[in-house]
Design a protein around this motif. Sequence first.
Motif, mmCIF file in Angstrom:
data_model
loop_
_atom_site.group_PDB
_atom_site.id
_atom_site.type_symbol
_atom_site.label_atom_id
_atom_site.label_comp_id
_atom_site.label_asym_id
_atom_site.label_seq_id
_atom_site.Cartn_x
_atom_site.Cartn_y
_atom_site.Cartn_z
ATOM 1 N N HIS A 1 25.471 24.079 36.303
ATOM 2 C CA HIS A 1 24.832 24.233 37.468
ATOM 3 C C HIS A 1 25.562 25.325 38.451
ATOM 4 O O HIS A 1 24.684 25.725 39.268
ATOM 5 N N ALA A 2 26.594 25.418 38.545
ATOM 6 C CA ALA A 2 27.548 26.403 39.080
ATOM 7 C C ALA A 2 28.640 26.842 38.445
ATOM 8 O O ALA A 2 29.357 26.488 37.804
ATOM 9 N N ALA A 3 29.187 28.176 38.916
ATOM 10 C CA ALA A 3 30.287 28.761 38.150
ATOM 11 C C ALA A 3 31.088 29.236 39.475
ATOM 12 O O ALA A 3 30.843 29.746 40.246
ATOM 13 N N VAL A 4 32.515 29.091 39.175
ATOM 14 C CA VAL A 4 33.438 29.709 40.141
ATOM 15 C C VAL A 4 34.185 30.547 39.164
ATOM 16 O O VAL A 4 34.857 30.095 38.288
ATOM 17 N N LEU A 5 34.157 31.808 39.843
ATOM 18 C CA LEU A 5 34.851 33.030 39.061
ATOM 19 C C LEU A 5 36.358 33.445 39.665
ATOM 20 O O LEU A 5 36.415 33.729 40.660
ATOM 21 N N GLY A 6 37.259 33.225 38.697
ATOM 22 C CA GLY A 6 38.614 33.819 39.104
ATOM 23 C C GLY A 6 39.224 34.831 38.235
ATOM 24 O O GLY A 6 38.833 34.892 37.180
ATOM 25 N N ARG B 1 40.876 41.160 37.988
ATOM 26 C CA ARG B 1 39.838 41.466 39.143
ATOM 27 C C ARG B 1 38.954 42.395 38.736
ATOM 28 O O ARG B 1 37.836 42.562 39.143
ATOM 29 N N ASP B 2 39.197 43.241 37.778
ATOM 30 C CA ASP B 2 38.251 44.216 37.304
ATOM 31 C C ASP B 2 37.051 43.702 36.510
ATOM 32 O O ASP B 2 35.948 44.488 36.622
ATOM 33 N N ASN B 3 37.099 42.507 36.289
ATOM 34 C CA ASN B 3 35.906 41.943 35.517
ATOM 35 C C ASN B 3 35.158 41.215 36.449
ATOM 36 O O ASN B 3 34.055 40.373 36.184
ATOM 37 N N LEU B 4 35.474 40.625 37.661
ATOM 38 C CA LEU B 4 34.677 40.175 38.552
ATOM 39 C C LEU B 4 33.505 40.348 38.897
ATOM 40 O O LEU B 4 32.604 39.494 38.820
ATOM 41 N N LEU B 5 33.223 41.501 39.420
ATOM 42 C CA LEU B 5 32.055 42.005 39.816
ATOM 43 C C LEU B 5 30.947 41.908 38.622
ATOM 44 O O LEU B 5 29.706 41.289 38.765
ATOM 45 N N LEU B 6 31.340 42.190 37.413
ATOM 46 C CA LEU B 6 30.370 42.226 36.268
ATOM 47 C C LEU B 6 30.020 40.846 35.880
ATOM 48 O O LEU B 6 28.902 40.453 35.594
ATOM 49 N N SER B 7 31.119 39.667 36.031
ATOM 50 C CA SER B 7 30.696 38.452 35.554
ATOM 51 C C SER B 7 29.820 38.049 36.487
ATOM 52 O O SER B 7 28.919 37.324 36.329
ATOM 53 N N HIS B 8 30.119 38.392 37.812
ATOM 54 C CA HIS B 8 29.144 37.923 39.014
ATOM 55 C C HIS B 8 27.918 38.033 38.619
ATOM 56 O O HIS B 8 26.894 37.423 38.974
ATOM 57 N N ALA C 1 22.210 37.469 37.421
ATOM 58 C CA ALA C 1 20.927 37.659 36.657
ATOM 59 C C ALA C 1 20.239 36.351 36.184
ATOM 60 O O ALA C 1 19.227 36.313 35.797
ATOM 61 N N MET C 2 21.249 35.508 35.725
ATOM 62 C CA MET C 2 20.777 34.247 34.847
ATOM 63 C C MET C 2 20.686 33.055 35.842
ATOM 64 O O MET C 2 20.105 31.906 35.771
ATOM 65 N N GLY C 3 20.683 33.362 37.140
ATOM 66 C CA GLY C 3 20.311 32.434 38.149
ATOM 67 C C GLY C 3 21.515 31.301 38.324
ATOM 68 O O GLY C 3 21.017 30.147 38.895
ATOM 69 N N VAL C 4 22.672 31.626 37.988
ATOM 70 C CA VAL C 4 23.648 30.492 38.299
ATOM 71 C C VAL C 4 24.324 30.582 39.465
ATOM 72 O O VAL C 4 24.807 31.741 39.981
ATOM 73 N N PRO C 5 24.258 29.549 40.375
ATOM 74 C CA PRO C 5 25.182 29.543 41.510
ATOM 75 C C PRO C 5 26.443 30.015 41.395
ATOM 76 O O PRO C 5 27.004 29.446 40.258
ATOM 77 N N ARG C 6 27.189 30.686 41.871
ATOM 78 C CA ARG C 6 28.523 31.277 41.536
ATOM 79 C C ARG C 6 29.160 31.801 42.755
ATOM 80 O O ARG C 6 28.810 31.902 44.051
ATOM 81 N N HIS C 7 30.566 31.547 42.852
ATOM 82 C CA HIS C 7 31.650 31.795 43.809
ATOM 83 C C HIS C 7 32.789 32.474 43.448
ATOM 84 O O HIS C 7 33.157 32.060 42.191
ATOM 85 N N LEU D 1 33.567 43.213 48.091
ATOM 86 C CA LEU D 1 33.245 42.608 49.246
ATOM 87 C C LEU D 1 31.772 43.182 49.518
ATOM 88 O O LEU D 1 30.899 42.625 50.048
ATOM 89 N N GLY D 2 31.681 44.521 49.479
ATOM 90 C CA GLY D 2 30.538 45.357 49.510
ATOM 91 C C GLY D 2 29.308 44.770 48.733
ATOM 92 O O GLY D 2 28.299 44.460 49.189
ATOM 93 N N TYR D 3 29.885 44.315 47.396
ATOM 94 C CA TYR D 3 28.592 43.910 46.431
ATOM 95 C C TYR D 3 28.188 42.421 46.906
ATOM 96 O O TYR D 3 27.046 42.167 46.762
ATOM 97 N N LEU D 4 29.302 41.835 47.519
ATOM 98 C CA LEU D 4 28.935 40.311 47.762
ATOM 99 C C LEU D 4 27.906 40.295 49.069
ATOM 100 O O LEU D 4 28.153 39.510 49.565
ATOM 101 N N GLY D 5 27.996 41.496 49.629
ATOM 102 C CA GLY D 5 27.109 41.804 51.142
ATOM 103 C C GLY D 5 27.899 41.209 52.270
ATOM 104 O O GLY D 5 27.328 41.345 53.286
ATOM 105 N N GLU D 6 29.276 41.593 52.237
ATOM 106 C CA GLU D 6 30.272 41.403 53.135
ATOM 107 C C GLU D 6 30.720 43.137 53.766
ATOM 108 O O GLU D 6 30.547 43.950 53.044
#
Length: 223
Positions: free
Chosen positions: A9-14, A47-54, A59-65, A112-117
Motif C-alpha cells: 500500500h505504501a513504501a518508506v524509503l531509507g 543515499r545515491d539510490n533514494l531518488l531512483l527508488s522513489h 511510476a508504479m503508483g505506490v505511495p512513498r515517503h 529535495l528538488g526532485y521531491l518538489g521542495e
Amino acid sequence: MLHRGFFAHAAVLGEGTTDGALLEGCAERNGVNLGAEGITFVDVTGRDNLLLSHAIRSAMGVPRHVIFDGDAGLEERKRGSVRHLDGENRRDKEAAFEQQARKISGSNADLLGYLGESRSPWPATGSASMYTVCEDNLDTSLGEAWPSWGERKQQLIDAGEGVSDKNAATYREVARTADGIRRACFRRCWRTSGGWFADTWAHPASGPVAGAQGALHWLRCAE
C-alpha cells in the motif's frame, strides 16, 4: 515484521536498515504492525539510490515517503579524525572530506528538488508530505530529541542484549522499550491515502485506524 519489496500500500524509503528498525520499534510499542497494515520499509543501501527508488515506485503508483540524513556535521567529524596528522597527508585528507561534503550537499539539493521542495544543500531536521530529514544524521537527532535513547541503548549493550554499532535489531528494541519520546523527530502520525504521506504529532490516546485505500498509523508514545 517489515518487508522489503515493491508491492505494498505504501513504501518508506531509507538509506539503511536502522531507519526502518526505528519506525518498527515505535509502532510495536503501541501495538501497530506496519507490515500487516501494508507499510513496507525499503532499505535502498545508500543515499545515491533514494531518488531512483522513489521514481520507480512513483511510476508504479505506490505511495512513498523518503527518510534521509543531511549529514551536515560529517565533514567536521572527519576533519577532527585527522587533526593529529601533519603536513601534506592531513591536507590531502581534508581536501577529500571537502569534496565529499560538496557531493552530499548537491545530493541533498537534487533529492529535495526532485521531491518538489526548495533545493536546500543543508536542510534542517523536519518532515513534509514526501520526506523526513535529519539535519546531521539519525543518531545525532535521536540523541538531541530523545535523551533516554542513548541510556536505553547502553543498558542493552551492558546486558549483552544489544551491540554498539548501527545494528537494526538494537535500534528496534531501543525504540520499542526506551522511555518517553515527547520531543522525538519520529513521533509522527504517517497516513497513507491517495498516494501521499502526511505527518502530524500523534496524541497519546490515539490508535491505529485502517482504511480501504490506506492506513492511519499513530506512532504514539507515552508522555
